[in-house]
Design an enzyme around this catalytic site. Sequence first.
Site, PDB file in Angstrom:
ATOM      1  N   LEU A 215     -47.017 -17.199  -6.466  1.00 14.39           N
ATOM      2  CA  LEU A 215     -48.396 -17.259  -6.967  1.00 14.39           C
ATOM      3  C   LEU A 215     -48.934 -15.830  -7.110  1.00 14.39           C
ATOM      4  O   LEU A 215     -48.722 -14.989  -6.231  1.00 14.39           O
ATOM      5  CB  LEU A 215     -49.246 -18.039  -5.948  1.00 14.39           C
ATOM      6  CG  LEU A 215     -50.656 -18.396  -6.384  1.00 14.39           C
ATOM      7  CD1 LEU A 215     -50.632 -19.390  -7.545  1.00 14.39           C
ATOM      8  CD2 LEU A 215     -51.431 -18.992  -5.207  1.00 14.39           C
ATOM      9  N   ILE A 216     -49.620 -15.584  -8.217  1.00 13.38           N
ATOM     10  CA  ILE A 216     -50.189 -14.239  -8.424  1.00 13.38           C
ATOM     11  C   ILE A 216     -51.471 -14.122  -7.603  1.00 13.38           C
ATOM     12  O   ILE A 216     -52.396 -14.927  -7.769  1.00 13.38           O
ATOM     13  CB  ILE A 216     -50.485 -13.999  -9.929  1.00 13.38           C
ATOM     14  CG1 ILE A 216     -49.209 -14.157 -10.764  1.00 13.38           C
ATOM     15  CG2 ILE A 216     -51.095 -12.613 -10.134  1.00 13.38           C
ATOM     16  CD1 ILE A 216     -48.068 -13.223 -10.411  1.00 13.38           C
TER      17      ILE A 216
ATOM     18  N   LEU B 238     -41.751 -16.881  -9.504  1.00 16.91           N
ATOM     19  CA  LEU B 238     -42.162 -18.121  -8.834  1.00 16.91           C
ATOM     20  C   LEU B 238     -43.201 -17.930  -7.739  1.00 16.91           C
ATOM     21  O   LEU B 238     -43.621 -18.897  -7.116  1.00 16.91           O
ATOM     22  CB  LEU B 238     -40.925 -18.853  -8.302  1.00 16.91           C
ATOM     23  CG  LEU B 238     -39.917 -19.211  -9.414  1.00 16.91           C
ATOM     24  CD1 LEU B 238     -38.718 -19.941  -8.842  1.00 16.91           C
ATOM     25  CD2 LEU B 238     -40.564 -20.039 -10.521  1.00 16.91           C
TER      26      LEU B 238
ATOM     27  N   ASN C 149     -47.808 -16.302 -18.713  1.00 16.57           N
ATOM     28  CA  ASN C 149     -46.709 -17.059 -18.110  1.00 16.57           C
ATOM     29  C   ASN C 149     -46.139 -18.050 -19.116  1.00 16.57           C
ATOM     30  O   ASN C 149     -46.828 -18.470 -20.048  1.00 16.57           O
ATOM     31  CB  ASN C 149     -47.220 -17.833 -16.886  1.00 16.57           C
ATOM     32  CG  ASN C 149     -46.100 -18.569 -16.159  1.00 16.57           C
ATOM     33  OD1 ASN C 149     -44.995 -18.051 -16.006  1.00 16.57           O
ATOM     34  ND2 ASN C 149     -46.375 -19.782 -15.704  1.00 16.57           N
TER      35      ASN C 149
ATOM     36  N   ASP D  19     -49.766 -22.454 -12.833  1.00 16.53           N
ATOM     37  CA  ASP D  19     -49.645 -23.141 -14.131  1.00 16.53           C
ATOM     38  C   ASP D  19     -50.972 -23.704 -14.633  1.00 16.53           C
ATOM     39  O   ASP D  19     -51.019 -24.802 -15.191  1.00 16.53           O
ATOM     40  CB  ASP D  19     -48.615 -24.291 -14.031  1.00 16.53           C
ATOM     41  CG  ASP D  19     -47.272 -23.814 -13.517  1.00 16.53           C
ATOM     42  OD1 ASP D  19     -46.850 -22.712 -13.878  1.00 16.53           O
ATOM     43  OD2 ASP D  19     -46.647 -24.566 -12.729  1.00 16.53           O
TER      44      ASP D  19
ATOM     45  N   HIS E 136     -44.215 -21.842 -19.044  1.00 13.91           N
ATOM     46  CA  HIS E 136     -43.862 -22.972 -18.194  1.00 13.91           C
ATOM     47  C   HIS E 136     -43.011 -23.936 -19.014  1.00 13.91           C
ATOM     48  O   HIS E 136     -43.339 -24.225 -20.170  1.00 13.91           O
ATOM     49  CB  HIS E 136     -45.130 -23.665 -17.686  1.00 13.91           C
ATOM     50  CG  HIS E 136     -44.816 -24.738 -16.693  1.00 13.91           C
ATOM     51  ND1 HIS E 136     -44.449 -24.462 -15.405  1.00 13.91           N
ATOM     52  CD2 HIS E 136     -44.763 -26.091 -16.826  1.00 13.91           C
ATOM     53  CE1 HIS E 136     -44.198 -25.593 -14.769  1.00 13.91           C
ATOM     54  NE2 HIS E 136     -44.386 -26.599 -15.607  1.00 13.91           N
TER      55      HIS E 136
ATOM     56  N   GLY F  18     -33.174 -14.650 -15.367  1.00 11.32           N
ATOM     57  CA  GLY F  18     -33.717 -13.648 -16.275  1.00 11.32           C
ATOM     58  C   GLY F  18     -33.333 -13.849 -17.726  1.00 11.32           C
ATOM     59  O   GLY F  18     -33.391 -12.906 -18.514  1.00 11.32           O
ATOM     60  N   SER F  19     -33.001 -15.100 -18.118  1.00  8.31           N
ATOM     61  CA  SER F  19     -32.599 -15.277 -19.520  1.00  8.31           C
ATOM     62  C   SER F  19     -33.784 -15.034 -20.460  1.00  8.31           C
ATOM     63  O   SER F  19     -33.612 -14.461 -21.542  1.00  8.31           O
ATOM     64  CB  SER F  19     -31.995 -16.669 -19.755  1.00  8.31           C
ATOM     65  OG  SER F  19     -32.968 -17.665 -19.729  1.00  8.31           O
ATOM     66  N   ASN F  20     -34.967 -15.422 -20.033  1.00  6.53           N
ATOM     67  CA  ASN F  20     -36.144 -15.129 -20.868  1.00  6.53           C
ATOM     68  C   ASN F  20     -36.425 -13.635 -20.898  1.00  6.53           C
ATOM     69  O   ASN F  20     -36.753 -13.081 -21.956  1.00  6.53           O
ATOM     70  CB  ASN F  20     -37.368 -15.897 -20.357  1.00  6.53           C
ATOM     71  CG  ASN F  20     -37.356 -17.332 -20.815  1.00  6.53           C
ATOM     72  OD1 ASN F  20     -37.682 -17.632 -21.960  1.00  6.53           O
ATOM     73  ND2 ASN F  20     -36.939 -18.240 -19.935  1.00  6.53           N
TER      74      ASN F  20
HETATM   75  C1  GAR Z   1     -37.948 -20.695 -17.261  1.00 10.04           C
HETATM   76  O1  GAR Z   1     -37.572 -21.968 -17.690  1.00 10.04           O
HETATM   77  C2  GAR Z   1     -39.452 -20.638 -17.081  1.00 10.04           C
HETATM   78  O2  GAR Z   1     -40.143 -21.433 -17.978  1.00 10.04           O
HETATM   79  C3  GAR Z   1     -39.589 -21.152 -15.680  1.00 10.04           C
HETATM   80  O3  GAR Z   1     -38.543 -20.528 -14.972  1.00 10.04           O
HETATM   81  C4  GAR Z   1     -37.419 -20.420 -15.854  1.00 10.04           C
HETATM   82  C5  GAR Z   1     -36.804 -19.054 -15.717  1.00 10.04           C
HETATM   83  O4  GAR Z   1     -35.569 -18.996 -16.379  1.00 10.04           O
HETATM   84  N1  GAR Z   1     -40.892 -20.880 -15.121  1.00 10.04           N
HETATM   85  C6  GAR Z   1     -41.553 -21.763 -14.369  1.00 10.04           C
HETATM   86  O5  GAR Z   1     -41.094 -22.844 -14.034  1.00 10.04           O
HETATM   87  C7  GAR Z   1     -42.954 -21.319 -13.947  1.00 10.04           C
HETATM   88  N2  GAR Z   1     -43.634 -22.374 -13.280  1.00 10.04           N
HETATM   89  P1  GAR Z   1     -34.879 -17.616 -16.673  1.00 10.04           P
HETATM   90  O6  GAR Z   1     -34.764 -16.860 -15.352  1.00 10.04           O
HETATM   91  O7  GAR Z   1     -33.529 -17.965 -17.219  1.00 10.04           O
HETATM   92  O8  GAR Z   1     -35.719 -16.866 -17.669  1.00 10.04           O
END
Ligand code: GAR
Length: 195
Positions: free
Chosen positions: A87-88, A85, A102, A145, A104, A12-14
Amino acid sequence: MIRLAIFASGTGSNAQKIIQYFEESDDVEISLIVSNKANAGVLNFAEHYDIPSMIIDRQFFYHTKQIVFELNHQSIDYIILAGFLWLIPSYLVKAFANKIINIHPALLPKYGGKGMYGLHVHDAVKKAGENKSGITIHYVNESYDDGAIIFQTSCEIYPEDLPTDIQKKVQILEHKYYPEIIEKIVLGEVKKRST
Ligand code: GAR
């Protein structure tokens, strides 16, 4: 207020950066966190920032359409995927047409698709000997994606970089750009362009 739901499966850092970015916003609010994992780090942020959260399972997500009711009930305008992760499902893509975004961690259309998440992506980029990688922010359709690209930006990769180094560089871009681009999209400042 434009109300966003963040869907996340992992650390969940994003999600955290997005929550912090909009904390003082007069226009945009993170109104709901949805996760498919009861122990996802993102749920700690939800609690910390006092944002309602919801844990979903496969039965609920793929065999009912109840989430549409929940999202509508909470007047959610956009769904933001931040490391979600699953699929929607098609019913949700249709219910939130061009309202699901999303990120990626690579320059799509390369290095995307099922199983391409986290270090798998950066491993593949490294193995291919790429000299750059980056992020792609895109609308979500029924395939992994694959939706129309909204924004991309890149970073350089040096021969000595390990996949974990690439991951760090890409994560810096994610944290810097994802909140800003989300804001532009929901405020109508970014137009959809086809891939
Ligand atoms: C992120 O790097 C995001 O781009 C990726 O999951 C990570 C989540 O990190 N998403 C995908 O790969 C989608 N195909 P986070 O939990 O630290 O935000």
